[in-house]
Design a protein around this motif. Structure first.
Motif, PDB file in Angstrom:
ATOM      1  N   UNK A   1       0.822  -1.206   0.000  1.00 15.89           N
ATOM      2  CA  UNK A   1       0.000   0.000   0.000  1.00 15.89           C
ATOM      3  C   UNK A   1       0.852   1.251   0.000  1.00 15.89           C
ATOM      4  N   UNK A   2       0.220   2.378  -0.334  1.00 18.23           N
ATOM      5  CA  UNK A   2       1.045   3.556  -0.582  1.00 18.23           C
ATOM      6  C   UNK A   2       1.592   4.222   0.671  1.00 18.23           C
ATOM      7  N   UNK A   3       0.950   4.007   1.819  1.00 18.61           N
ATOM      8  CA  UNK A   3       1.476   4.635   3.040  1.00 18.61           C
ATOM      9  C   UNK A   3       2.753   3.946   3.511  1.00 18.61           C
ATOM     10  N   UNK A   4       2.801   2.626   3.319  1.00 23.46           N
ATOM     11  CA  UNK A   4       3.925   1.863   3.865  1.00 23.46           C
ATOM     12  C   UNK A   4       5.068   1.692   2.871  1.00 23.46           C
ATOM     13  N   UNK A   5       4.893   2.248   1.663  1.00 18.07           N
ATOM     14  CA  UNK A   5       5.908   2.049   0.617  1.00 18.07           C
ATOM     15  C   UNK A   5       7.308   2.485   1.043  1.00 18.07           C
ATOM     16  N   UNK A   6       7.403   3.651   1.663  1.00 16.83           N
ATOM     17  CA  UNK A   6       8.743   4.202   1.966  1.00 16.83           C
ATOM     18  C   UNK A   6       9.545   3.224   2.801  1.00 16.83           C
ATOM     19  N   UNK A   7       8.863   2.520   3.716  1.00 14.87           N
ATOM     20  CA  UNK A   7       9.588   1.588   4.580  1.00 14.87           C
ATOM     21  C   UNK A   7      10.241   0.481   3.757  1.00 14.87           C
ATOM     22  N   UNK A   8       9.482  -0.092   2.829  1.00  4.47           N
ATOM     23  CA  UNK A   8      10.033  -1.192   2.056  1.00  4.47           C
ATOM     24  C   UNK A   8      11.058  -0.696   1.030  1.00  4.47           C
ATOM     25  N   UNK A   9      10.964   0.576   0.684  1.00  3.24           N
ATOM     26  CA  UNK A   9      11.911   1.132  -0.283  1.00  3.24           C
ATOM     27  C   UNK A   9      13.239   1.483   0.392  1.00  3.24           C
ATOM     28  N   UNK A  10      13.217   1.728   1.687  1.00  2.94           N
ATOM     29  CA  UNK A  10      14.462   2.151   2.342  1.00  2.94           C
ATOM     30  C   UNK A  10      15.050   1.099   3.285  1.00  2.94           C
ATOM     31  N   UNK A  11      14.213   0.367   4.024  1.00  3.39           N
ATOM     32  CA  UNK A  11      14.760  -0.499   5.076  1.00  3.39           C
ATOM     33  C   UNK A  11      15.647  -1.632   4.538  1.00  3.39           C
ATOM     34  N   UNK A  12      15.201  -2.441   3.566  1.00  6.78           N
ATOM     35  CA  UNK A  12      16.092  -3.531   3.117  1.00  6.78           C
ATOM     36  C   UNK A  12      17.430  -2.998   2.597  1.00  6.78           C
ATOM     37  N   UNK A  13      17.404  -1.932   1.806  1.00  8.72           N
ATOM     38  CA  UNK A  13      18.643  -1.367   1.266  1.00  8.72           C
ATOM     39  C   UNK A  13      19.503  -0.781   2.386  1.00  8.72           C
ATOM     40  N   UNK A  14      18.855  -0.156   3.370  1.00 12.89           N
ATOM     41  CA  UNK A  14      19.615   0.441   4.464  1.00 12.89           C
ATOM     42  C   UNK A  14      20.322  -0.639   5.291  1.00 12.89           C
ATOM     43  N   UNK A  15      19.623  -1.748   5.563  1.00 11.34           N
ATOM     44  CA  UNK A  15      20.268  -2.849   6.295  1.00 11.34           C
ATOM     45  C   UNK A  15      21.446  -3.369   5.470  1.00 11.34           C
ATOM     46  N   UNK A  16      21.240  -3.575   4.168  1.00  8.89           N
ATOM     47  CA  UNK A  16      22.312  -4.067   3.296  1.00  8.89           C
ATOM     48  C   UNK A  16      23.500  -3.111   3.333  1.00  8.89           C
ATOM     49  N   UNK A  17      23.209  -1.811   3.380  1.00 10.49           N
ATOM     50  CA  UNK A  17      24.267  -0.807   3.415  1.00 10.49           C
ATOM     51  C   UNK A  17      25.134  -0.897   4.663  1.00 10.49           C
TER      52      UNK A  17
ATOM     53  N   UNK B   1      19.903  -6.180  -0.558  1.00 11.73           N
ATOM     54  CA  UNK B   1      18.628  -5.483  -0.332  1.00 11.73           C
ATOM     55  C   UNK B   1      17.462  -6.257  -0.943  1.00 11.73           C
ATOM     56  N   UNK B   2      17.663  -6.763  -2.171  1.00 12.00           N
ATOM     57  CA  UNK B   2      16.609  -7.533  -2.832  1.00 12.00           C
ATOM     58  C   UNK B   2      16.316  -8.830  -2.062  1.00 12.00           C
ATOM     59  N   UNK B   3      17.383  -9.519  -1.622  1.00  8.76           N
ATOM     60  CA  UNK B   3      17.195 -10.753  -0.852  1.00  8.76           C
ATOM     61  C   UNK B   3      16.439 -10.485   0.450  1.00  8.76           C
ATOM     62  N   UNK B   4      16.825  -9.404   1.127  1.00 12.85           N
ATOM     63  CA  UNK B   4      16.143  -9.056   2.376  1.00 12.85           C
ATOM     64  C   UNK B   4      14.679  -8.723   2.108  1.00 12.85           C
ATOM     65  N   UNK B   5      14.421  -8.004   1.006  1.00  8.84           N
ATOM     66  CA  UNK B   5      13.049  -7.684   0.636  1.00  8.84           C
ATOM     67  C   UNK B   5      12.227  -8.959   0.446  1.00  8.84           C
ATOM     68  N   UNK B   6      12.838  -9.958  -0.210  1.00 10.54           N
ATOM     69  CA  UNK B   6      12.154 -11.238  -0.420  1.00 10.54           C
ATOM     70  C   UNK B   6      11.879 -11.933   0.914  1.00 10.54           C
ATOM     71  N   UNK B   7      12.875 -11.874   1.779  1.00  9.38           N
ATOM     72  CA  UNK B   7      12.736 -12.483   3.096  1.00  9.38           C
ATOM     73  C   UNK B   7      11.590 -11.830   3.883  1.00  9.38           C
ATOM     74  N   UNK B   8      11.556 -10.499   3.866  1.00 12.25           N
ATOM     75  CA  UNK B   8      10.535  -9.781   4.626  1.00 12.25           C
ATOM     76  C   UNK B   8       9.137 -10.016   4.049  1.00 12.25           C
TER      77      UNK B   8
END
Lengths: 271, 244
Positions: free
Chosen positions: A197-213, A226-233
């Motif tokens: 959904x559009x409210x929660x988008x920012x979290x999924x757009x930043x958190x996996x990449x930020x953890x990877x970083x 980041x992509x692997x973490x996104x799949x995991x989440x």
């Protein structure tokens, strides 16, 4: 777990949800990494929220909401990019205006459309369990486009994100690549809206990449992890939400947020 | 036909809004020169560099780099900026950073070529940072970072090297090492270095251009207390320096 697997065998909608999450994760890892290193999370949030305007209008006039979402997102990205590049307005002011105006338009159209108010909740918070086969194909095509463009122009995107002035001096068309990046962010945002959904988008757009970083030395490494973490989440969130019958979108986001905090703390402790 | 000078500025003026930054600056830098640009803060040093690089357009006057307009000539300039605009915690290795110098001279799609890697490695060896090539940027010290940025400039295969306060944030010992290296590089390329430390650089450079909105150009031999007074407006201690 076994119950979830049984359900997965039985229900096509659950399989679609799982595949949808995996497809969205590719875009979220790759483009999310640019969003994190360029610090344009707020911009991505603005694009995401303005999309409601397009989706609401599409429902009212009887167009396809997902196509309308893509068009609105790209138009919003280009407005933000072009206006700020020409220095006519402060970027954050413009984003905030677009963010709220898009939502206002969306709410007005939705209120004018009889019987469609249930749609509002799924636009806002996502409904991955409703993803259709056609939407999956569309998501897959967007992934191919995102990965293709990033693969072709990886070194230009890297140079422009890292040191714009130097890239410009080396003859890279910096403006073109900045606008292209914003368009890719817009496409990814729409991919992710399908899931959370559009409210929660920012979290999924930043958190996996930020953890990877936290762990990777390079941007490419950050994208892959980041992509692997996104799949995991997304898969993990779907699994956790199934048994207690919770909405999957928010569970996915909470799983990501908790992992982010754990990673932050772990990094603190290692130092 | 004599080759065109490395850099040629004729009656160049520039202003930010109503604030004059440069007034009627004429300067010719011959090929092979090592010129220092000195002057007080806000004296127009960085503005001058940006005009040479074609990042700013002069309000009046003419600019030529290797006989070409700056937008074309700058392909042959290796530039080391004063305040790098990038985030120090950006996920990029030293090698990848230096490779970005090859953009514009390599293929437009996909990764870098073998030759790009060779040139980047050679540049890293010249600044003695080859061993750091797999390190992430945020693990470098200030001196190491400056050498890496110099490598990036060298990987452009420059005929002109332009450095804006290359040693502003590093200690004296490293400063000497970097200028010794520049002195060596000067046998192959023209070098323009901006500094506020006239005493230190006058030992290395062949000529000093003193810039305080307008230009007072002199050989290093002529730097004395009188000129420094004119330039900085207050009394500055002239430091003894020797010439080769």
């Amino acid at each position: 777990m076994t119950e979830f697997l049984d359900a997965l065998m039985q229900h096509a909608f659950l399989r679609h949800a799982l595949i949808g999450g995996l497809l969205a994760s590719l875009g979220c890892g790759v483009i999310g990494s640019y969003v994190v290193v360029r610090r344009i999370g707020f911009l991505a949030g603005g694009i995401a929220h303005s999309v409601l305007g397009g989706m609401g209008a599409a429902l009212y006039f009887g167009f396809d909401p997902i196509i309308a979402a893509f068009v609105t997102a790209i138009v919003a990205a280009l407005i933000i990019g072009l206006v700020t590049l020409h220095g006519r307005e402060k970027e954050d002011t413009l984003i905030a205006a677009l963010w709220a105006a898009g939502m206002a338009i969306g709410i007005i159209f939705l209120s004018l459309t009889p019987g469609y108010n249930t749609e509002l909740m799924s636009y806002l918070f996502g409904n991955i369990l409703m993803v259709s086969r056609r939407e999956l194909w569309l998501m897959g095509m967007m992934d191919v486009m995102i990965l293709g463009l990033v693969g072709l122009f990886y070194k230009q995107f890297l140079a422009v994100s890292f040191d714009e002035e130097f890239a410009h001096l080396r003859g890279v068309p910096v403006t073109l690549f900045y606008l292209l990046l914003l368009v890719l962010v817009a496409l990814t945002v729409v991919l992710l809206i399908q899931v959370v959904g559009l409210i929660l988008v920012i979290a999924l757009l930043t958190i996996p990449a930020a953890i990877a970083g936290h762990y990777m030395r390079t941007l490419a490494g950050m994208m892959a992890v980041g992509a692997l973490l996104g799949m995991l989440f997304s898969s993990g969130g779907l699994l956790l939400a199934w048994q207690p019958d919770l909405p999957p979108g928010p569970v996915i986001i909470l799983l990501a947020a908790v992992s982010y905090i754990v990673s932050l703390l772990a990094r603190r402790l290692r130092r | 036909m004599t080759p065109s000078p490395a850099i040629e500025l004729k009656h160049v003026s520039f202003h930010y809004g109503n604030v004059k930054a440069l007034e009627n600056v004429s300067l010719t830098v011959a090929r092979g020169e090592f010129i220092g640009v000195v002057g007080p803060n806000a004296g127009g040093k960085s503005t001058l560099l940006k005009i040479i690089l074609g990042l700013l357009k002069p309000a009046s006057g003419e600019v030529r780099v290797l006989g070409l307009p700056p937008e074309q000539g700058r392909k042959r300039i290796g530039y080391v900026p004063q305040y790098p605009r990038f985030a120090r915690d950006f996920p990029i290795t030293v090698e990848q950073l230096v490779l970005t110098a090859r953009l514009g001279q390599t293929r437009w799609w996909g990764g870098y070529s073998r030759r790009d890697h060779d040139l980047a490695h050679e540049a890293l060896r010249r600044t003695e940072t080859f061993a750091l090539r797999k390190r992430r940027l945020d693990t470098l010290s200030g001196g190491q970072l400056q050498r890496v940025l110099l490598s990036r400039a060298l990987a452009c295969e420059p005929q002109i090297l332009i450095l804006d306060e290359p040693t502003a944030n590093i200690d004296q010992r490293v400063e000497t090492e970097i200028f010794d290296l520049l002195k060596k590089l000067n046998s192959e390329m023209t070098i323009v270095v901006v500094s506020h430390d006239i005493a230190f650089i006058s030992y290395y450079v062949s000529r000093v251009a003193c810039l305080n909105r307008t230009l007072m150009c002199h050989d290093t031999a002529h730097i004395d207390g009188n000129l420094l007074d004119q330039l900085y407006g207050t009394h500055v201690h002239a430091v003894e320096h020797r010439h080769d």
